[in-house]
Design a protein around this motif. Structure first.
Motif, PDB file in Angstrom:
ATOM      1  N   ILE A 128     -27.087  29.850   1.883  1.00 54.59           N
ATOM      2  CA  ILE A 128     -26.308  30.690   0.968  1.00 54.59           C
ATOM      3  C   ILE A 128     -25.667  29.750  -0.044  1.00 54.59           C
ATOM      4  O   ILE A 128     -25.003  28.780   0.324  1.00 54.59           O
ATOM      5  N   TYR A 129     -25.899  30.031  -1.316  1.00 53.38           N
ATOM      6  CA  TYR A 129     -25.330  29.221  -2.387  1.00 53.38           C
ATOM      7  C   TYR A 129     -24.119  29.940  -2.967  1.00 53.38           C
ATOM      8  O   TYR A 129     -24.168  31.143  -3.214  1.00 53.38           O
ATOM      9  N   THR A 130     -23.058  29.194  -3.182  1.00 53.48           N
ATOM     10  CA  THR A 130     -21.903  29.731  -3.887  1.00 53.48           C
ATOM     11  C   THR A 130     -22.083  29.379  -5.358  1.00 53.48           C
ATOM     12  O   THR A 130     -22.269  28.216  -5.709  1.00 53.48           O
ATOM     13  N   VAL A 131     -22.053  30.418  -6.213  1.00 53.05           N
ATOM     14  CA  VAL A 131     -22.233  30.246  -7.654  1.00 53.05           C
ATOM     15  C   VAL A 131     -20.914  30.613  -8.330  1.00 53.05           C
ATOM     16  O   VAL A 131     -20.403  31.714  -8.161  1.00 53.05           O
ATOM     17  N   ARG A 132     -20.350  29.654  -9.076  1.00 58.69           N
ATOM     18  CA  ARG A 132     -19.076  29.881  -9.766  1.00 58.69           C
ATOM     19  C   ARG A 132     -19.332  30.025 -11.262  1.00 58.69           C
ATOM     20  O   ARG A 132     -19.982  29.184 -11.874  1.00 58.69           O
ATOM     21  N   ASP A 133     -18.797  31.110 -11.845  1.00 59.46           N
ATOM     22  CA  ASP A 133     -18.972  31.313 -13.285  1.00 59.46           C
ATOM     23  C   ASP A 133     -17.875  30.595 -14.058  1.00 59.46           C
ATOM     24  O   ASP A 133     -16.984  29.979 -13.467  1.00 59.46           O
ATOM     25  N   GLU A 134     -17.923  30.689 -15.395  1.00 58.40           N
ATOM     26  CA  GLU A 134     -16.968  29.940 -16.225  1.00 58.40           C
ATOM     27  C   GLU A 134     -15.536  30.420 -16.056  1.00 58.40           C
ATOM     28  O   GLU A 134     -14.589  29.709 -16.406  1.00 58.40           O
ATOM     29  N   ASN A 135     -15.331  31.629 -15.502  1.00 58.41           N
ATOM     30  CA  ASN A 135     -13.980  32.143 -15.271  1.00 58.41           C
ATOM     31  C   ASN A 135     -13.462  31.807 -13.872  1.00 58.41           C
ATOM     32  O   ASN A 135     -12.357  32.190 -13.514  1.00 58.41           O
ATOM     33  N   GLY A 136     -14.282  31.132 -13.081  1.00 65.56           N
ATOM     34  CA  GLY A 136     -13.878  30.744 -11.732  1.00 65.56           C
ATOM     35  C   GLY A 136     -14.249  31.752 -10.659  1.00 65.56           C
ATOM     36  O   GLY A 136     -13.992  31.509  -9.477  1.00 65.56           O
ATOM     37  N   ALA A 137     -14.843  32.881 -11.045  1.00 65.16           N
ATOM     38  CA  ALA A 137     -15.261  33.871 -10.051  1.00 65.16           C
ATOM     39  C   ALA A 137     -16.479  33.343  -9.297  1.00 65.16           C
ATOM     40  O   ALA A 137     -17.361  32.708  -9.888  1.00 65.16           O
ATOM     41  N   GLU A 138     -16.520  33.617  -7.995  1.00 65.62           N
ATOM     42  CA  GLU A 138     -17.618  33.123  -7.165  1.00 65.62           C
ATOM     43  C   GLU A 138     -18.487  34.264  -6.664  1.00 65.62           C
ATOM     44  O   GLU A 138     -17.996  35.347  -6.344  1.00 65.62           O
ATOM     45  N   THR A 139     -19.783  34.008  -6.626  1.00 65.78           N
ATOM     46  CA  THR A 139     -20.769  34.943  -6.093  1.00 65.78           C
ATOM     47  C   THR A 139     -21.599  34.194  -5.071  1.00 65.78           C
ATOM     48  O   THR A 139     -21.941  33.029  -5.275  1.00 65.78           O
ATOM     49  N   LEU A 140     -21.920  34.868  -3.978  1.00 65.56           N
ATOM     50  CA  LEU A 140     -22.780  34.267  -2.964  1.00 65.56           C
ATOM     51  C   LEU A 140     -24.214  34.674  -3.243  1.00 65.56           C
ATOM     52  O   LEU A 140     -24.496  35.844  -3.497  1.00 65.56           O
ATOM     53  N   PHE A 141     -25.105  33.692  -3.203  1.00 66.59           N
ATOM     54  CA  PHE A 141     -26.505  33.905  -3.523  1.00 66.59           C
ATOM     55  C   PHE A 141     -27.372  33.521  -2.336  1.00 66.59           C
ATOM     56  O   PHE A 141     -27.342  32.372  -1.909  1.00 66.59           O
ATOM     57  N   PRO A 142     -28.148  34.465  -1.778  1.00 68.74           N
ATOM     58  CA  PRO A 142     -29.044  34.092  -0.681  1.00 68.74           C
ATOM     59  C   PRO A 142     -30.263  33.356  -1.232  1.00 68.74           C
ATOM     60  O   PRO A 142     -30.926  33.827  -2.154  1.00 68.74           O
ATOM     61  N   ALA A 143     -30.555  32.212  -0.674  1.00 67.94           N
ATOM     62  CA  ALA A 143     -31.680  31.398  -1.162  1.00 67.94           C
ATOM     63  C   ALA A 143     -32.976  31.888  -0.516  1.00 67.94           C
ATOM     64  O   ALA A 143     -33.524  31.250   0.379  1.00 67.94           O
TER      65      ALA A 143
END
Length: 171
Positions: A128-143
């Protein structure tokens, strides 16, 4: 890219022959057994011969050169062991987690950048990858393949990217 990568950490000793029990930070004991030496520093300092690796529950037991008793093994507890990238042989389509950190996650269809990969965990069957956007919000991404289109590490650091299908944005 880092020349030396964290592979495991000594957590305790095992038995009377000087084995060291390690928490694996690489894929498996089998992967670690492909190396003839480990390093006790992030720049390849203090190499130590790796004689034997065997799985033990969700960890591994190491037999190291010059470590033949529990007292010597105990001195290594807390040590992070590194592998040399140049000595590693990865199957096609496999990547070091350290190389994915900081990669932008890009939508294959629109080119939209969702953010950058900030961490990789393995809580279950897949990473599971944690992806952080430019506003600091995080989304979990299943690889997993349904979401992944391409991992491009071949270019220079500015060109490397992690390309996902447009269905990722709906998650």
């Amino acid at each position: 890219m880092q020349e030396y990568l964290e592979a495991c950490k000594a957590v305790t000793t095992h038995g009377i022959a000087g084995e060291v029990k390690v928490e694996l930070w690489c894929d498996s004991a089998a992967f670690l057994s492909g190396f003839s030496r480990l390093y006790r520093g992030p720049q390849g300092q203090n190499p130590i011969g790796l004689v034997k690796v065997r799985p033990h529950k969700n960890m591994a037991l190491l037999t190291l050169e010059g470590v033949h008793d529990p007292e010597t093994a105990r001195e290594l507890v807390g040590t992070v062991f590194y592998i040399a990238r140049a000595e590693a042989k990865l199957p096609k389509g496999h990547y070091f987690k350290a190389d994915l950190l900081g990669l932008p996650v890009v939508d294959a269809a629109s080119g939209r950048v969702y953010g950058t990969i900030t961490s990789v965990t393995h809580p279950a069957a897949q990473d599971i990858y944690t992806v952080r956007d430019e506003n600091g919000a995080e989304t979990l991404f299943p690889a997993v393949k349904p979401f992944l289109k391409q991992v491009d590490l071949a270019g220079n650091a500015d060109d490397a990217r992690y390309v996902v299908s447009n269905s990722f944005g709906a998650c």
